[in-house]
Motif scaffolding. Structure first.
Motif, short mmCIF file in Angstrom:
data_model
loop_
_atom_site.label_atom_id
_atom_site.label_comp_id
_atom_site.label_asym_id
_atom_site.label_seq_id
_atom_site.Cartn_x
_atom_site.Cartn_y
_atom_site.Cartn_z
N PRO A 59 -4.28 3.17 1.49
CA PRO A 59 -3.83 2.15 2.43
C PRO A 59 -4.44 0.79 2.10
O PRO A 59 -5.56 0.70 1.59
N VAL A 60 -3.70 -0.27 2.42
CA VAL A 60 -4.25 -1.61 2.34
C VAL A 60 -5.24 -1.80 3.50
O VAL A 60 -5.62 -0.83 4.16
N THR A 61 -5.65 -3.01 3.80
CA THR A 61 -6.65 -3.26 4.83
C THR A 61 -6.27 -2.62 6.16
O THR A 61 -5.17 -2.84 6.67
N LEU A 62 -7.19 -1.84 6.70
CA LEU A 62 -6.91 -1.08 7.92
C LEU A 62 -7.17 -1.89 9.19
O LEU A 62 -8.13 -2.67 9.26
N THR A 63 -6.31 -1.68 10.18
CA THR A 63 -6.48 -2.30 11.49
C THR A 63 -6.48 -1.20 12.56
O THR A 63 -6.16 -0.05 12.29
N ASN A 64 -6.82 -1.59 13.77
CA ASN A 64 -6.79 -0.66 14.90
C ASN A 64 -5.52 -0.81 15.73
O ASN A 64 -5.49 -0.45 16.90
N GLY A 65 -4.48 -1.34 15.13
CA GLY A 65 -3.22 -1.53 15.82
C GLY A 65 -2.51 -0.22 16.12
O GLY A 65 -2.95 0.86 15.72
N PRO A 66 -1.37 -0.29 16.82
CA PRO A 66 -0.63 0.91 17.22
C PRO A 66 0.15 1.52 16.07
O PRO A 66 0.35 0.90 15.03
N ARG A 67 0.60 2.73 16.28
CA ARG A 67 1.50 3.37 15.32
C ARG A 67 2.87 2.71 15.41
O ARG A 67 3.45 2.61 16.48
N THR A 68 3.39 2.24 14.29
CA THR A 68 4.68 1.55 14.26
C THR A 68 5.78 2.40 13.64
O THR A 68 6.94 2.26 13.99
N GLY A 69 5.39 3.24 12.67
CA GLY A 69 6.39 4.04 11.97
C GLY A 69 7.24 3.24 11.00
O GLY A 69 8.18 3.78 10.40
N THR A 70 6.91 1.96 10.80
CA THR A 70 7.72 1.10 9.93
C THR A 70 6.98 0.74 8.64
O THR A 70 7.37 -0.19 7.96
N TYR A 71 5.93 1.46 8.34
CA TYR A 71 5.15 1.18 7.14
C TYR A 71 5.91 1.61 5.88
O TYR A 71 6.87 2.36 5.93
N ARG A 72 5.40 1.13 4.73
CA ARG A 72 5.97 1.50 3.43
C ARG A 72 5.00 2.39 2.68
O ARG A 72 3.80 2.15 2.70
N VAL A 105 4.63 3.43 -1.26
CA VAL A 105 5.15 3.10 -2.58
C VAL A 105 4.13 3.52 -3.64
O VAL A 105 2.94 3.61 -3.37
N PRO A 106 4.59 3.76 -4.89
CA PRO A 106 3.64 4.14 -5.94
C PRO A 106 2.78 2.98 -6.41
O PRO A 106 1.69 3.19 -6.96
N ALA A 107 3.26 1.75 -6.22
CA ALA A 107 2.50 0.56 -6.62
C ALA A 107 2.92 -0.59 -5.71
O ALA A 107 4.05 -0.62 -5.21
N LEU A 108 2.01 -1.53 -5.53
CA LEU A 108 2.28 -2.65 -4.62
C LEU A 108 1.77 -3.94 -5.24
O LEU A 108 0.61 -4.02 -5.66
N ARG A 109 2.63 -4.94 -5.33
CA ARG A 109 2.19 -6.25 -5.78
C ARG A 109 1.83 -7.05 -4.53
O ARG A 109 2.68 -7.63 -3.88
N ALA A 110 0.56 -7.01 -4.17
CA ALA A 110 0.12 -7.56 -2.89
C ALA A 110 -0.17 -9.05 -2.98
O ALA A 110 -0.67 -9.54 -3.99
N ARG A 111 0.12 -9.73 -1.89
CA ARG A 111 -0.23 -11.14 -1.75
C ARG A 111 -1.06 -11.30 -0.48
O ARG A 111 -0.78 -10.65 0.53
N GLY A 112 -2.05 -12.16 -0.52
CA GLY A 112 -2.88 -12.35 0.66
C GLY A 112 -3.67 -11.10 0.99
O GLY A 112 -4.18 -10.41 0.11
N VAL A 113 -3.73 -10.79 2.27
CA VAL A 113 -4.47 -9.61 2.74
C VAL A 113 -3.52 -8.75 3.57
O VAL A 113 -3.48 -8.85 4.79
N PRO A 114 -2.74 -7.89 2.92
CA PRO A 114 -1.80 -7.03 3.67
C PRO A 114 -2.58 -6.04 4.52
O PRO A 114 -3.69 -5.63 4.18
N ARG A 115 -1.96 -5.62 5.62
CA ARG A 115 -2.63 -4.73 6.57
C ARG A 115 -1.72 -3.58 6.99
O ARG A 115 -0.50 -3.69 6.91
N ILE A 116 -2.37 -2.53 7.46
CA ILE A 116 -1.66 -1.40 8.04
C ILE A 116 -2.57 -0.78 9.09
O ILE A 116 -3.80 -0.78 8.95
N SER A 117 -1.98 -0.26 10.15
CA SER A 117 -2.80 0.34 11.20
C SER A 117 -3.28 1.74 10.79
O SER A 117 -2.59 2.47 10.07
N ARG A 118 -4.46 2.08 11.26
CA ARG A 118 -4.97 3.43 11.03
C ARG A 118 -4.02 4.48 11.61
O ARG A 118 -3.89 5.57 11.07
#
Length: 209
Positions: free
Chosen positions: A156-169, A171-184
């Motif tokens: 996972p990219v940078t973890l947050t304590n946000g809610p479950r969204t179910g809309t995450y991606r 992927v086998p590889a990610l070209r990241a920009r900035g500081v992408p986040r995903i909830s735990r």
């Protein structure tokens, strides 16, 4: 379908959410924890085993009868922790001994080859502050890949304590920009789903929100 799961790291911020999701899905869960007093959750489908994730004897005892293992061990606030490699060294032979083939392991974006996929700011942090921790994770991940088990590594990219969204991606590889986040919570959702999904067997999944 009820599955018998072994969860490691169930008292951590991501592991606790994973435990909640597994019990809500009516799986039978054994949680191996160093300090059982930190696990206040009570459920008839939950068995708490006191032990050390770096002890193959403790892991083997907890893994008896399990169909799959979910590893969400964290390093706490330490950036020099060796929990990833030390636990992998214990877990791999213990899971083999108990016939537990399926394992889903939480790692981190920025480990190994994914460092080059990160933006400049995050690469700087990975190469300085996180260097020792991520080197240890890379060592552990290499052990999982060579284990002969049916593994999935979760980055996972940078973890947050946000809610479950179910809309995450995933992927086998990610070209990241900035500081992408995903909830735990989304990470826990993905990890649990891999128990019944073979799409990421033997693969590394990069997760982003």
């Amino acid at each position: 379908m009820t599955t018998r799961l072994l969860i490691l790291g169930a008292t951590g911020p991501t592991g606790a959410l994973l435990l909640d999701r597994a019990l809500a899905a009516r799986h039978e869960v054994t949680a191996l924890v160093r300090d059982p007093t930190r696990l206040t959750r009570s459920d008839p489908r939950l068995t708490v085993v006191s032990g050390d994730a770096t002890s193959d004897a403790d892991v083997s005892r907890a893994a008896m009868g399990a169909d799959a293992a979910l590893v969400a061990l964290g390093s706490g606030r330490s950036v020099r922790s060796q929990i990833a490699s030390r636990s992998a060294a214990a877990l791999i032979p213990a899971l083999r001994a108990q016939g537990v083939d399926r394992v889903v392991v939480l790692s981190a974006f920025g480990v190994g080859e994914t460092e080059r996929q990160a933006g400049l700011l995050m690469r700087s942090a990975y190469r300085t502050v996180m260097r020792q921790l991520f080197a240890d994770k890379a060592k552990a991940d290499a052990a999982w890949r060579a284990s002969g088990l049916d593994w999935t590594l979760v980055y996972p990219v940078t973890l947050t304590n946000g809610p479950r969204t179910g809309t995450y991606r995933a992927v086998p590889a990610l070209r990241a920009r900035g500081v992408p986040r995903i909830s735990r919570a989304d990470v826990a959702d993905f990890m649990l789903a891999q128990i019944d999904d073979t799409a990421w067997s033997g693969r590394t999944a990069v997760l982003a929100g």
